[in-house]
Design a protein around this motif. Structure first.
Motif, PDB file in Angstrom:
ATOM      1  N   THR A 142      55.567 -10.405  43.366  1.00 13.66           N
ATOM      2  CA  THR A 142      55.631  -9.045  42.837  1.00 13.66           C
ATOM      3  C   THR A 142      55.968  -9.103  41.361  1.00 13.66           C
ATOM      4  O   THR A 142      55.460  -8.025  40.769  1.00 13.66           O
ATOM      5  CB  THR A 142      56.779  -8.047  43.684  1.00 13.66           C
ATOM      6  N   PRO A 187      52.470 -12.154  36.786  1.00 14.43           N
ATOM      7  CA  PRO A 187      51.341 -11.383  36.284  1.00 14.43           C
ATOM      8  C   PRO A 187      49.985 -11.470  37.074  1.00 14.43           C
ATOM      9  O   PRO A 187      50.003 -12.364  37.745  1.00 14.43           O
ATOM     10  CB  PRO A 187      51.024 -12.034  34.773  1.00 14.43           C
ATOM     11  N   LYS A 188      49.408 -10.077  37.108  1.00 18.40           N
ATOM     12  CA  LYS A 188      48.291 -10.255  37.829  1.00 18.40           C
ATOM     13  C   LYS A 188      47.125 -11.177  37.892  1.00 18.40           C
ATOM     14  O   LYS A 188      46.561 -11.704  38.556  1.00 18.40           O
ATOM     15  CB  LYS A 188      47.399  -8.749  37.863  1.00 18.40           C
ATOM     16  N   ALA A 189      47.108 -11.474  36.437  1.00 18.23           N
ATOM     17  CA  ALA A 189      46.005 -12.317  35.743  1.00 18.23           C
ATOM     18  C   ALA A 189      46.292 -13.885  36.617  1.00 18.23           C
ATOM     19  O   ALA A 189      45.556 -14.524  36.625  1.00 18.23           O
ATOM     20  CB  ALA A 189      46.225 -12.491  34.471  1.00 18.23           C
ATOM     21  N   LYS A 218      46.799 -14.708  39.400  1.00 16.02           N
ATOM     22  CA  LYS A 218      46.113 -14.861  40.816  1.00 16.02           C
ATOM     23  C   LYS A 218      44.821 -15.605  40.812  1.00 16.02           C
ATOM     24  O   LYS A 218      44.321 -16.256  41.366  1.00 16.02           O
ATOM     25  CB  LYS A 218      45.745 -13.559  41.349  1.00 16.02           C
ATOM     26  N   ASN A 219      44.107 -15.357  39.209  1.00 22.65           N
ATOM     27  CA  ASN A 219      43.059 -16.298  38.966  1.00 22.65           C
ATOM     28  C   ASN A 219      43.045 -17.706  38.777  1.00 22.65           C
ATOM     29  O   ASN A 219      41.900 -18.247  39.037  1.00 22.65           O
ATOM     30  CB  ASN A 219      42.232 -15.646  37.824  1.00 22.65           C
ATOM     31  N   SER A 269      43.414 -12.407  49.642  1.00 19.76           N
ATOM     32  CA  SER A 269      44.272 -11.293  49.398  1.00 19.76           C
ATOM     33  C   SER A 269      43.501 -10.346  50.333  1.00 19.76           C
ATOM     34  O   SER A 269      42.415  -9.997  50.304  1.00 19.76           O
ATOM     35  CB  SER A 269      44.392 -10.728  48.219  1.00 19.76           C
ATOM     36  N   ASP A 301      44.372  -6.408  51.172  1.00 13.98           N
ATOM     37  CA  ASP A 301      45.221  -5.407  50.607  1.00 13.98           C
ATOM     38  C   ASP A 301      44.779  -4.113  51.494  1.00 13.98           C
ATOM     39  O   ASP A 301      43.736  -3.696  51.301  1.00 13.98           O
ATOM     40  CB  ASP A 301      44.843  -5.249  48.947  1.00 13.98           C
ATOM     41  N   ILE A 327      52.939  -8.915  49.404  1.00 16.24           N
ATOM     42  CA  ILE A 327      53.300  -8.033  48.398  1.00 16.24           C
ATOM     43  C   ILE A 327      53.275  -6.548  48.689  1.00 16.24           C
ATOM     44  O   ILE A 327      52.081  -5.993  48.617  1.00 16.24           O
ATOM     45  CB  ILE A 327      52.620  -8.276  46.983  1.00 16.24           C
ATOM     46  N   GLU A 376      50.110  -5.999  50.754  1.00 16.32           N
ATOM     47  CA  GLU A 376      49.134  -6.834  50.611  1.00 16.32           C
ATOM     48  C   GLU A 376      49.611  -8.200  51.055  1.00 16.32           C
ATOM     49  O   GLU A 376      50.576  -8.767  50.983  1.00 16.32           O
ATOM     50  CB  GLU A 376      48.756  -7.345  48.909  1.00 16.32           C
ATOM     51  N   LEU A 397      41.348 -15.485  45.838  1.00 15.08           N
ATOM     52  CA  LEU A 397      42.318 -15.868  44.801  1.00 15.08           C
ATOM     53  C   LEU A 397      42.009 -17.113  44.420  1.00 15.08           C
ATOM     54  O   LEU A 397      42.261 -18.065  44.899  1.00 15.08           O
ATOM     55  CB  LEU A 397      43.512 -15.426  45.191  1.00 15.08           C
TER      56      LEU A 397
END
Length: 428
Positions: free
Chosen positions: A188, A191-193, A195-196, A212, A214, A374, A377, A420
């Protein structure tokens, strides 16, 4: 409690006892009897089944391809930081080496009559509007912190394949709402980025991926079902974007004219109201956005979804605590401390979400490899060809969990699926 023995923290929060209170010495049967009598029997039963499953997540990890992340993933942060440094140089008239040092920034600022009494984050946050230099120094400190935490610290954790294994230490009952979370490398907080740049460990004969799943807008879905709100249920069934729809009412415009910024504000306001924010707090959110709304958010909620509003008011004004959307026999307090009305309003929804996710984990046990959770998710590791089957298992598990918990929620269009990152081949 023969299936598992719960920790003192879990029992304390199930019984709404203060954190520092010594619990009475009771055997398992006494705790079961007491929590059943107070309307927390279902929560206890779910916790007994889910607790050990949540703790096993501590032994699982998600693999990060550090090379790609450190070169490309953090590049936007590096660019933003360089822009901040350039602006500081222009304001203070100093060189690149001086602007790298926070103490020197403060010293040069004082020569220009700008008093920076402290370099602590708390002081900078409190005084960020006093002068542009203070605001820029705060921005620099935040950017330095991101790079240090998510690039520099991770660099030493790489293995021979350039992989960093991200994992956390899981707490199966981290708040009174029953939410379970991880600390240390909690997903949590990442950073979201990032995941790439996840890379699933694979064998050449069996490529794997991280996926993922969600559960979209789970709190609103639970409220729709619990309140039997016909319009909200219908919108979920039709796949309508609720945040864009709400924004169109907020700005009194056609939904096709809603910009991303308008939608973002609408989403923020919806969840702020869900969690008990009053008019003053909502006005501050609108003011901070810089957008001009034409209708009051609370008025829109009341007119569009009166059943939801009535249910939230019942929670807010109740003489007992609601947990999992159902009334308990506990007074709305923790020990002698009475809970604010906003907590009374949001705890039923948050606890219902936590219960649903825990029971979903129980239903997925030995069927799907869940490596992280998360909030609402699930991140799973599965074979490339098994995504559809894994998705089917997850949807079925959520549906079964909701039925067992007597929770009604619209399931159509609920689950978003996203691969992901990629994978890498490891000889193991």
């Amino acid at each position: 409690m023969s299936e598992n023995t719960l920790s003192e923290q879990e029992l304390r929060r199930l019984s709404f006892s203060p954190e520092n209170q010594v619990l009475p010495k009771q055997n398992d049967a006494d705790w079961v009897s007491y929590l059943n009598s107070m309307g927390m029997g279902q929560a206890l039963e779910v916790q007994l089944r889910a607790s050990s499953l949540i703790r096993t997540l501590t032994n699982k990890s998600i693999h990060l391809g550090f090379g790609g992340w450190s070169q490309d993933g953090v590049r936007p942060w590096i660019i933003a930081r360089q822009q901040t440094l350039t602006e500081l140089q222009e304001y203070l008239g100093i060189g690149i080496y001086s602007v790298e040092n926070n103490v020197q920034i403060r010293n040069y600022a004082r020569l220009k009559g700008i008093d920076i009494a402290s370099l602590s984050m708390s002081w900078l946050v409190e005084h960020r509007h006093d002068d542009p230099v203070i605001s820029l120094l705060l921005k620099k400190r935040n950017q330095d912190s991101l790079l240090e935490r998510y690039r520099d610290r991770l660099a030493s954790l790489q293995d021979h394949n350039g992989i960093v294994k991200l994992s956390g230490t899981w707490n199966p009952y981290s708040s009174y709402s029953g939410r379970f979370t991880a600390h240390d490398m909690a997903m949590t907080a990442l950073p979201k980025a990032m995941k790439n740049y996840f890379v699933a460990p694979s064998r050449r004969s069996s490529p794997k991926i991280y996926v993922s799943f969600d559960a979209n807008q789970i709190e609103l879905r639970l409220l729709a079902g619990a309140s039997n709100c016909e319009l909200l249920i219908e919108q979920f069934e039709d796949g309508i974007d609720l945040h864009s729809y709400f924004a169109s009412k907020l700005f009194e415009t056609d939904q096709s004219n809603v910009s991303p910024a308008m939608r973002k504000l609408a989403k923020t306001l919806i969840y702020a109201m869900l969690y008990g924010a009053g008019v003053s707090r909502l006005d501050k959110i609108v003011a901070k956005s810089g957008l001009l709304v034409r209708s009051q958010p609370i008025s829109i909620l009341q007119s569009l979804y009166p059943e939801v509003n009535t249910l939230l008011q019942r929670f807010r004004q109740g003489r007992v605590l609601y947990y999992g959307l159902k009334p308990t026999k506990f007074q709305p307090r923790i020990g002698t401390k009475w809970l604010p009305s906003s907590t009374k309003q949001n705890l039923p929804v948050q606890s219902a979400t936590a219960l649903l996710m825990k029971q979903t984990l129980v239903e997925l046990s030995n069927k799907v490899n869940v490596v992280n959770v998360i909030h609402d998710e699930l991140i799973c590791l599965c074979n490339e060809g098994d995504v559809d089957e894994t998705r089917r298992c997850v949807i079925e598990a959520i549906m079964t969990a909701a039925n067992k918990l007597d929770l009604t929620l619209p399931l159509k269009n609920m689950l978003s699926t996203q691969q992901l990152g990629g994978n890498y081949y490891d000889n193991y």
